[in-house]
Design a protein around this motif. Structure first.
Motif, mmCIF file in Angstrom:
data_model
loop_
_atom_site.group_PDB
_atom_site.id
_atom_site.type_symbol
_atom_site.label_atom_id
_atom_site.label_comp_id
_atom_site.label_asym_id
_atom_site.label_seq_id
_atom_site.Cartn_x
_atom_site.Cartn_y
_atom_site.Cartn_z
ATOM 1 N N ASP A 1 -6.891 6.863 1.769
ATOM 2 C CA ASP A 1 -6.194 7.208 3.003
ATOM 3 C C ASP A 1 -4.941 8.023 2.697
ATOM 4 O O ASP A 1 -4.442 8.037 1.574
ATOM 5 N N ILE A 2 -4.427 8.668 3.725
ATOM 6 C CA ILE A 2 -3.207 9.457 3.589
ATOM 7 C C ILE A 2 -2.003 8.548 3.790
ATOM 8 O O ILE A 2 -1.966 7.759 4.728
ATOM 9 N N ASN A 3 -1.029 8.663 2.908
ATOM 10 C CA ASN A 3 0.214 7.891 3.005
ATOM 11 C C ASN A 3 1.200 8.706 3.835
ATOM 12 O O ASN A 3 1.906 9.571 3.325
ATOM 13 N N PRO B 1 0.803 -1.231 0.000
ATOM 14 C CA PRO B 1 0.000 0.000 0.000
ATOM 15 C C PRO B 1 0.833 1.276 0.000
ATOM 16 O O PRO B 1 0.306 2.343 -0.264
ATOM 17 N N TYR B 2 2.123 1.185 0.283
ATOM 18 C CA TYR B 2 2.942 2.386 0.367
ATOM 19 C C TYR B 2 3.849 2.577 -0.840
ATOM 20 O O TYR B 2 4.579 3.555 -0.924
ATOM 21 N N ILE C 1 -1.733 10.232 -1.480
ATOM 22 C CA ILE C 1 -3.025 9.595 -1.222
ATOM 23 C C ILE C 1 -2.993 8.169 -1.764
ATOM 24 O O ILE C 1 -2.693 7.942 -2.933
ATOM 25 N N LEU C 2 -3.306 7.224 -0.895
ATOM 26 C CA LEU C 2 -3.324 5.812 -1.278
ATOM 27 C C LEU C 2 -4.558 5.517 -2.125
ATOM 28 O O LEU C 2 -5.531 6.286 -2.113
#
Length: 149
Positions: free
Chosen positions: A48-50, A36-37, A43-44
């Motif tokens: 969500d916020i990365n 996910p990173y 923004i993922l």
């Protein structure tokens, strides 16, 4: 002969010309497409916020990291018509924290930046700014100098 040297957090590897001439035997690890990173920016894909994004410049992990995360999250998820208008207290808290650490969060005092006030507003051009023109039906408004005649 190649060798390594540790200097603080850095590891320096010296290699010889012969080391470079030999084909590499490094094994590349296949990237995980579900990480996910990895290469998603701020923004993922799920919205969500990365917090690991290098674009944040470490703001999420400094001494005011929690205040930054609170303010940034509030802004990101804000549903207000004027986005983030419900986050003023969060940003105020972050600013107060940052003022406690001026060596980490220096304030930019740029006097050359426009303040956005009326003094910096562009002046609109009016028709009186241009020289008068005459049409074929009109006579030019000139006066003769009697002394020149």
């Amino acid at each position: 002969m190649s060798y390594c040297k540790q200097e603080g957090k850095d590891r320096i590897i010296f290699v010889t010309k012969e080391d470079h001439e030999a084909p590499s035997n490094a094994e590349l690890i296949e990237e995980d497409p579900n990480d996910p990173y990895e290469d998603h920016g701020l923004i993922l894909p799920n919205g969500d916020i990365n917090w690991n994004c290098p674009c944040l410049g470490g703001m999420a992990s400094g001494p005011c990291g929690e205040q930054f995360k609170d303010a940034f999250s509030c802004f990101h998820y804000s549903k207000e018509e004027l986005k983030g208008s419900d986050c003023v207290e969060n940003f105020r808290s972050m600013q107060e924290c940052m003022q406690k650490y001026p060596e980490l969060y220096p304030q930019e005092d740029d006097d050359s930046a426009p303040s956005g006030g009326a003094d910096n507003a562009p002046i609109a051009s009016t028709s009186t700014d241009s020289p008068p023109t005459s049409s074929p039906d009109s006579t030019p408004a000139t006066t003769k100098n009697p002394a020149a005649s």
